[in-house]
Each structure stands twice: as structure tokens, then as C-alpha cells.
Design an enzyme around this catalytic site. Structure first.
Site, short mmCIF file in Angstrom:
data_model
loop_
_atom_site.label_atom_id
_atom_site.label_comp_id
_atom_site.label_asym_id
_atom_site.label_seq_id
_atom_site.Cartn_x
_atom_site.Cartn_y
_atom_site.Cartn_z
N TYR A 141 0.87 -1.18 0.00
CA TYR A 141 0.00 0.00 0.00
C TYR A 141 0.90 1.23 0.00
O TYR A 141 1.99 1.21 0.56
CB TYR A 141 -0.91 0.00 1.24
CG TYR A 141 -1.98 -1.06 1.20
CD1 TYR A 141 -1.68 -2.39 1.50
CD2 TYR A 141 -3.30 -0.76 0.86
CE1 TYR A 141 -2.65 -3.38 1.44
CE2 TYR A 141 -4.28 -1.75 0.82
CZ TYR A 141 -3.96 -3.06 1.11
OH TYR A 141 -4.92 -4.03 1.07
N GLU A 142 0.42 2.31 -0.62
CA GLU A 142 1.30 3.46 -0.83
C GLU A 142 1.70 4.16 0.47
O GLU A 142 2.59 5.00 0.47
CB GLU A 142 0.68 4.45 -1.82
CG GLU A 142 -0.56 5.13 -1.32
CD GLU A 142 -1.31 5.87 -2.43
OE1 GLU A 142 -1.03 5.66 -3.62
OE2 GLU A 142 -2.19 6.68 -2.07
N SER A 143 1.06 3.80 1.58
CA SER A 143 1.47 4.35 2.87
C SER A 143 2.83 3.78 3.31
O SER A 143 3.35 4.21 4.33
CB SER A 143 0.42 4.03 3.92
OG SER A 143 0.21 2.63 4.00
#
Lengths: 288, 260, 288, 260
Positions: D52-54
Site C-alpha cells: 500500500y502506498e502508505s
């Protein structure tokens, strides 16, 4: 997907003559065992890459594994010069060694660019230095916003990177801690990755933001306890400063060097045998 | 030097240490620079922040490191970051007040050679370790402090190779960051760069050293400051702390040697 | 050198009208309390910067603090649109809001360039996208080695960055863990830094390679427990998803929004009073 | 749709999940993409790596995240890195096999609009959230999978704005990395891009859906593959695992709502 195997098989599968290979470690976690295995397998014409070539690169260069060295600082930390490295450059022994020389900041940026899938990196570098005069891989580029001139250097993407780490879990996830250096970037910049570790453990028990290489970016994981000797592995053992000092004497003389390498590396089957061979010599020395 | 209380090398380290202001951020090279920076930390500058290029920020070693990446540095640091981060966010990011360096050769502008001595770049007489972090420390630190033993072989008129400079002397159009003020501390004296010409000017003599002695051991035609001073000799405390540090260091590293 | 003070004093010392300010947090550790204090102090004409503007930026925009917004994704995560943000762009209420829009990868690279003292960053970005047509801060540059064209964007260097972290020690060293987002880069890119923390502790007990901001890069440390609400603080509290949903209703209507802000923010003295005010309302709602 | 065992939305999620091969690395957007990727992980692809881009790498959430940066993702990940690192070393570094995205509008090349609907960029009728990670996911992932509900408002002939494309159609001289193959999964069908023209071509219908129905809800003149197939209906296990996941998710997030 990480495979577990012994170091001999990993090196033999991935380290071929003529490739570009980085064995990285910044005074800590230097993959000595892997370098020595490459010597044992008599690889030739390697393009060696490393920010801080030290004893293990001195050994590889002195044994004729390298045709080219890309680096930013070559020395025996805390001791002095690398005699095999010097002799290769000064006298072409055992063979001509082409060099490509950068600064630390530049080499770090080059690995980052390689890891980032970028063709080059920029830095505020080399102002007034002669290095760009001798290295066509250091160029200059203007900022499209401010017009400032910055140094530009090409991404480093070794065919193989080898690093040494504290541990890996059963899936091959690798944990590096302490002085983490450039290892993550060097691994991610490479097409193939070998990791030697002190120990294979059930669980890394790593902090959430630790420096981890997931198993799926690693080709081979090899358990080689002590594999960073004479450098150290934070949490496992300290640096063998006495050996680093002894290396100065061993490496100063061509014949002494070759005899030492023959005895302790070429005539041993793996790193454990190498350590035993060193131990045996030490006991002889002490009892003499 | 007639005062037998201390050696010239101790004086050099102590004078370099005095240059370290409390609360400044120092990017520290190994050897005498590291000894001086840590002496400062253990005397008048307890809150100095020491950064080593191995990524250790706020290191507080109890013994001097033999290498830039000793475990001691990591264990005593406020945090340890990667090598690319230390050079990008911390050095190039402009967060370093003082770069503390040694070198094989220095010229009258404080430019450094750590690459070759004699011969050509392709076929040098003596090959040195190379650039390391110095080319960028020279541009990105607000000030550069150099520490090296004084001799005509080290303070030279003409460098065999300019490894690290930092001066924007190649092109006017390049607006990159330039080098800040330079201080050179040797075992004879202190030189400070003239802010106009960047030339190193003799600004303070160690006790019992003469201008003539300095000239004799300097490879270029030396300028002497109008306000030449004489540095104070080491205090008892400075000497005590430095020797204590060096003894601790020897003990720690010899301990390992015995095990071998 | 980090100074400890209350949030009101920190904001009043550093947050002036017309500055460029980033309140960063990537769904985790969002500095809500600080944004609300800026509203309380009625700052105007701010250039707000954030990768992911969400509820607190919606509040600041709706209350007229901002003249400009630089961002890459504006929404109420898991819920939907930001109504104040949308109304400002669509109808210019409460004032015209100029926008400068990038992608996440670009914004992250811009903060990195700012933290790195570089004037610009490069990335493989925006291929075929219309965004560069509307943003002169997205340009293109050719690699001096391969000739490839890459996107280039200017460094971000906010006048002030505010972040929220789990804890700080007695000297002001700050520890961030869990999803660390862009906070370290946003802080290092800024001229001044305020950090609100859940707790000031005796020792961070941080892992050696943790994400730490040393005290000497921070201007003010303010202890504001719960200061990231309605987002979460890993190890302290979870996200208040129900509040995020409720915000959709509150913010949809101009008058309702203004009344809510008046009651809970303008009429409260600090974040603790704001939380108490919200609690009181909840109890009324539940007993009604 | 006449089979009452499952909804069109479930079919969409399940077909998207089937596209996830075990051991692949997926960069996952929030919403249906995340549901599909996790369904795959809980059924036939236990070793899929979800990013996930987090910054969470190898996340294995037990309930679906409401946001891209839920604590659940960090707690179950193999490691959590910074946002710049996730975009540079992991996405741009070429380590992502599949980018799993949603969008407000998609055109026949699978280009995405998440910026505005109607009006001009400066004065849009409806302002959408913006680009997020999609422009670079579209170029750097080896393949792009899009999941969205089928309608003439979402599958459009002309995008209001091209937020994310990835096609090297502007200039021949730009040798940057181009977009890989695209698969679009809707609640009616599956479309795959033609490797020659990049045009999305109807390649599989969900059970009981006709080509005419798909045409009716598609904003462009639709090409149909010569090898059009019909996707298998959901298996009992797929339905069970998906519903179980969604119930767990609702319970977890509603639990919080009750506390409020």
C-alpha cells in the site's frame, strides 16, 4: 523468492566471470566470506564495485579476480593503505586494474538511482575537484527551475550484489541493523542478490520500521556465522582490529600475500575451514 | 618546543578541539579530527553533535573509533541512518556547521589531496585511498576545519591532485553552493582563510613556535595576519581529558589485539 | 534546539499570515490539533502544502486560512469528498483557492529534494498525463547519460512544517513509528519545525535505526495528547472512523460547518477544550 | 443477472481477485482493489505480496482497511518504509507486478480520470480528489488492473481530464518506461487491452450478461474479442471467504462507530 543454500552454490550460480558485482558493507557487516568464496572459485575479469574497498577487495584484487574497480575510498580502516590495491594501480600486479573513482556522496546517490529505477542521480558535488577530469561518468546538469549547475552521475546497477546481515527468517526475509550503510540500496539496485547471514531464525522480531529486505528481492540466503570477519556484526561479534593490523604485514609483500591466500583460502573448502586454518596458525604463533 | 608538559601533537588536537563551539553540528573524519571533536565534547562543548559518515548522528563514543563505522558510534548515537541519507539529508541538506577533516596534502587555499602523490592520475607514484566524503563536505559544511601535521610534504605549493575543493572557481554561471571559511590547525600553528581571497593566513602560533619555523615548514609563500596571536598552552584539564581518552582507547583496542 | 511550550505559543511564534506551511501526516499521525490552533489564531493567506489534505485542511480552507493549496490527493479517507475543499475550488467560497497539483510520487520527491538541499528532483512521472499542462512546476529534463526524458519538479521548502509524533524525550528528540509517511522529509525540508507529541518521556527507548528527528532540527515540541484525532497514533489510540463519517455531514452544509467550527474550535481555548466540547455534544446526542 | 447466489459487485471483486497470481507483487489502491487483492491472498494466492502506498510492504490485514494507511496494515506488514521510499525504491524501482486501481472515469485505453468532472480544470463542475499515486503506478507497474462499476458515466468516450495514462504517446524521443498491459474488471465483464493498439477489448462476460448489455453501458464503440469467454461464477469458497472478510470488516469498523 529467496532460496536457502550454502555459499559455494550461491556464488557458483550467480557469480560469473566478467560481471559487475558489488560486495557492500560500510565498515560493518562486510561480506568477507562471500568475497573469499569468489576467490576460491577463481572468478576473473570482475568489475568490482564498492564505496569502501577494504581487506576482502584487497584479497580479490591481489588474486587477480578484478579487471575494474569502481569506488570512493580504498583503505584498511584504522590501519592505513591497501597494499594489493595500491600495487595493482601503481604497478599493474597481478594485472592492470582500471579504476572509476567517485566521492561517497556520489556513490551513495548512484546506488539510490539504481534502486529507484532512475538512469541518473544529481548532487551538489565535486565543486572545484579534479575528479570529473578523469571520470566521464561525472557530468553536470542545469536545474530547470533555478539554473544552478549540479553534478550528475549514472545509476549503478550491479549484476550481483552480495551483503552480509545479522539474520534471516525461515522465508528469507533479511534484517540489517546498526550501521546499515548502503546495503539496502546496493541490493535493490542489483539484478541478483545474495545475502549471507549470521543466523537463520524463526522470527526476525524486527521493529516496524527496521531495515528489512523482503524475501522476494533476494535470490539466495546463506547462513555463514562469522562471515563478516574481520569486520563486525552488531549484536554478534566485534571487529577483529588485530587481524586488520596483521593484514598490513601480510599484504605488503607479494609472496607472503600469495602464500597466505594459498594456505588459508585456496586450500580451504569454505569459510568455516578458513577460520579454523587461521585459528591453527594463531595457536602455532602463540606457542612458538 | 621547550615546554615538556605536552607534545606538539597534543597541542594540535587541543587547539582544534577549542575551535568546536558547543551546540554546533560537526561532520567528523577519523583520526585526529575525531580525537579533537570528542575532546571538545568531553570538555567545553558537551552538547556538540557529532556526525560520522557511517550514518551515526549524535555519537558520544567513550573510546575513539578506529574506523568511521565502529559499533561504539552506533551504540552511543541518537540515531543511525543509512549512508545515502547521511550525505543527502544531513550533509547536503545544509545541517552541518563544521566539517572536520584530515588530508595527505593541503594547499594555500585549503584544498585537499587524498588521491595520489607523484606521477600521473593513471600511473601514480603513490596511490592514496581517494575522495571519501571530503569533496562534498568541503562544499556543504558551513566551515571546514583541517587538522594535519605541518611539513613541506603536507602543506604544499602545488597539489598532486585536487580531490576536494569547494571553491566556485571554474565558472561564474554555476550558482552551486560554495565553500565556507577554512581553518587549518597543525602541530605548529593555526591558519584561517582570508574571506576575500580564501588564502590561508597564519593567525596564531602555538607557544614557543616562531613565524620563521612555520615558514620553513610551509610549501607556499606564507601570509601572516596583522593580528597574529599565540595560542594558550593546554590547560591541565584539556591534557588530562585528552590523555585519559587516548588511554581508554588504547586499552579498548589493545584488549582486542590480545584476544587475537 | 527544541523548546518545550504549549501549542498556542508555538503556533503564534512561527505561523504568520502569508507563509508556506505543511502539516504532514499520511492517514496516520495527522497534526489536527495544530491545524485547529491555526484556525483559532485566525491566520490568513497561507500557502498550505500537503500530500493528502483531509479533514483538518478542509477545516482550514473552509475557515478562510488558505489562499493556495499544493497537494496530490484531497479527500476524506474511507468516506469520500472534502466538501469545503470542493466548494473552495468549485465556487470560491469562502475565498478563491489557487491550487498546485502533483502526484504522490512527485510530492514525495519534492520534499526529499527540499530535505536534501537540492533545487529539484527527478522522477519517472506523468507520462501521458494532463497534469503538466496545468502546472508549470512540472517540467521535463533529459538524462545526460541515456537521453531518457524524465519529469523534474522543484524542491519543496515550507517556511514551517508541523507534524505529530508519538513521543519526545526530555531534550526534544522525537520518535515517529508505524506508518512514518513523509514526516521526516517534510520536517527536514522546512525552515522551522513544530512537533506535537502524545507524550514527553524520559527516554525514547528507540530501536537503533528508528525514525528519529534529533532535537536540534526541531524548533518547538508541544505535548498534545490525542492531537492527531480523528486520525490515529500507533500505540496510543485508533482512528475515529465514526467522526470521519460524521464530518461528511457537518461539512456538506456551509452554515452547519461554520456553526460547528464556531462552537467547537473558535469558542474553545485549546485542543483539550475542543475535545471536551465534542464529548459534551456526543452526550447530548446520545441522551436525546 | 438471474443467479441470486451472488451480487454483481461480488462477481466483480471475485473476478478481479482471480487475476492475482500467487507470488506476484501488487500495489493496491483502497476500496474494491484492496478487497480483491485480499480475497486473492485468502484464497488461491496466499503468497501474494501486497504493497500500500502508505509504505506497508507485505501487509496481511485481517479486516479490510478503510484508508491506505490503517494501523492494521502496518501491524501485519513485513516492513513499513517511508512514503518517498515506497514510491522510489519499490514502485519506480520496477518491483511491482500489478498496480490495482479504481477511478472515477476510464477511457477505451484504460486511461484514468480522478481530477475533475465537467467544466474546466480551473473551474470544474465537480472537483475530485486528484492524482494520488496513480500516474506513476500506471507507468511503473508491469500490468494495470482496474476495477470499477460499469456505466456510461464511468466508461467514457472522452475523459474530462487525463490524470493517469502511462502511454508514451506524446513524443517519440522520450524513452521513458511505458505502460504495460491493462485489464478492466467491471460488474458486467472483463476487458483486456490489445497489445498492439492498447484498446480495451471485451474478453469475458460475467455469467448471464450479454454483449449488448455491456455495449449499452459503455461510452465508446466497444470491440469484442474473437475469443470471448464467459467467466466462471463464484465458487462457494470464493463467496464464503469474501463475505466473511466483509463481515469482519464491517464489525471492526462499526465497533468503532458504536463507541463514538
Amino acid at each position: 523468492m529467496a532460496e536457502f543454500c550454502n555459499l559455494r552454490d550461491a556464488v557458483s550460480a550467480l557469480v560469473k566471470d566478467d560481471i559487475m558485482i558489488a560486495l557492500e558493507g560500510f565498515t560493518h557487516l562486510i561480506p568477507t566470506a562471500a568475497g573469499q568464496e569468489i576467490i576460491r572459485q577463481r572468478r576473473r575479469n570482475l568489475h568490482l564495485v564498492r564505496m569502501t574497498p577494504d581487506i576482502v577487495y584487497d584479497q580479490m584484487i591481489g588474486m587477480g579476480c578484478a579487471k575494474r574497480l569502481t569506488f570512493s575510498w580504498g583503505g584498511n580502516p584504522g590501519v592505513g593503505s591497501l597494499h594489493r590495491f595500491r600495487e595493482a594501480i601503481q604497478s599493474g600486479f597481478p594485472n592492470h586494474l582500471a579504476i572509476e573513482e567517485h566521492s561517497h556522496a556520489d556513490m551513495a546517490a548512484r546506488y539510490q538511482a539504481g534502486a529507484s529505477g532512475l538512469p541518473f542521480a544529481i548532487l551538489r558535488g565535486y565543486v572545484g575537484s579534479d575528479l570529473p577530469l578523469h571520470n566521464s561518468n561525472i557530468r553536470f546538469i542545469d536545474c530547470p527551475f533555478t539554473g544552478e549547475t549540479l553534478a550528475a552521475t549514472p545509476a549503478l546497477s550491479p549484476d550481483v550484489t552480495i551483503i552480509h546481515a545479522q539474520c534471516a527468517d525461515q522465508r528469507g526475509n533479511v534484517l540489517i541493523h546498526g550501521i546499515i550503510g548502503i546495503q539496502k540500496e546496493a541490493a535493490l539496485a542489483a539484478r541478483h542478490v545474495i545475502v549471507t547471514v549470521e543466523k537463520i531464525v524463526d522470527s526476525l522480531n524486527a521493529p516496524v520500521n527496521a531495515c528489512i529486505l523482503p524475501h522476494w528481492v533476494v535470490d539466495y540466503v546463506c547462513e555463514v556465522p562469522g562471515g563478516a570477519h574481520p569486520s563486525y556484526a552488531h549484536g554478534y561479534y566485534e571487529r577483529d582490529n588485530a587481524f586488520c593490523k596483521r593484514w598490513d604485514g601480510i599484504s605488503k609483500d607479494r609472496e607472503l600475500f600469495l602464500a597466505w591466500m594459498e594456505r588459508h583460502i585456496l586450500n580451504t573448502g569454505d569459510f568455516a575451514e578458513f577460520r579454523a586454518s587461521l585459528e591453527a596458525e594463531n595457536h602455532l604463533d602463540l606457542s612458538a | 618546543m621547550s615546554d615538556q608538559r605536552y607534545t606538539a601533537s597534543e597541542m594540535m588536537t587541543i587547539v582544534a578541539a577549542r575551535g568546536v563551539t558547543n551546540h554546533t553540528v560537526c561532520f567528523v573524519g577519523i583520526g585526529i579530527p575525531s580525537a579533537a571533536a570528542n575532546l571538545a565534547r568531553l570538555t567545553h562543548a558537551p552538547d556538540v553533535v557529532l556526525i560520522y559518515e557511517s550514518g551515526t548522528i549524535g555519537a558520544k563514543p567513550t573510546v575513539l573509533p578506529l574506523s568511521i563505522g565502529d559499533g561504539e558510534l552506533a551504540e552511543t548515537a541518537d540515531t543511525v541512518v543509512s549512508v545515502p541519507e547521511i550525505f543527502r539529508y544531513w550533509l547536503q541538506g545544509g545541517r552541518v556547521d563544521v566539517g572536520f577533516l584530515g588530508a595527505a596534502q593541503v594547499d594555500k587555499y585549503g584544498r585537499l589531496n587524498t588521491t595520489i602523490i607523484g606521477g600521473s592520475y593513471e600511473k601514480p607514484k603513490v596511490r592514496l585511498p581517494g575522495a571519501g566524503g571530503a569533496p562534498e563536505i568541503a562544499t556543504s559544511a558551513r566551515e571546514v576545519w583541517l587538522v594535519l601535521k605541518h611539513s613541506k610534504r603536507t602543506l604544499v605549493d602545488q597539489l598532486s591532485f585536487v580531490t576536494s575543493s569547494g571553491y566556485l572557481d571554474r565558472s561564474d554561471s554555476r550558482r552551486a553552493r560554495g565553500r565556507g571559511r577554512t581553518t587549518l590547525v597543525t602541530d605548529l600553528c593555526v591558519m584561517r582563510s582570508d574571506p576575500e581571497t580564501n588564502e590561508l593566513v597564519l593567525s596564531a602560533l602555538h607557544p614557543h613556535v616562531t613565524v620563521e619555523q612555520v615558514r620553513e615548514h610551509t610549501g607556499w609563500k606564507l601570509r601572516v595576519s596583522d593580528e597574529l596571536t599565540i595560542s594558550d598552552p593546554p590547560t591541565e584539564n584539556e591534557l588530562y581529558v585528552l590523555r585519559d581518552l587516548q588511554e581508554r582507547t588504547l586499552r579498548a583496542h589493545d584488549g582486542e589485539a590480545v584476544n587475537e
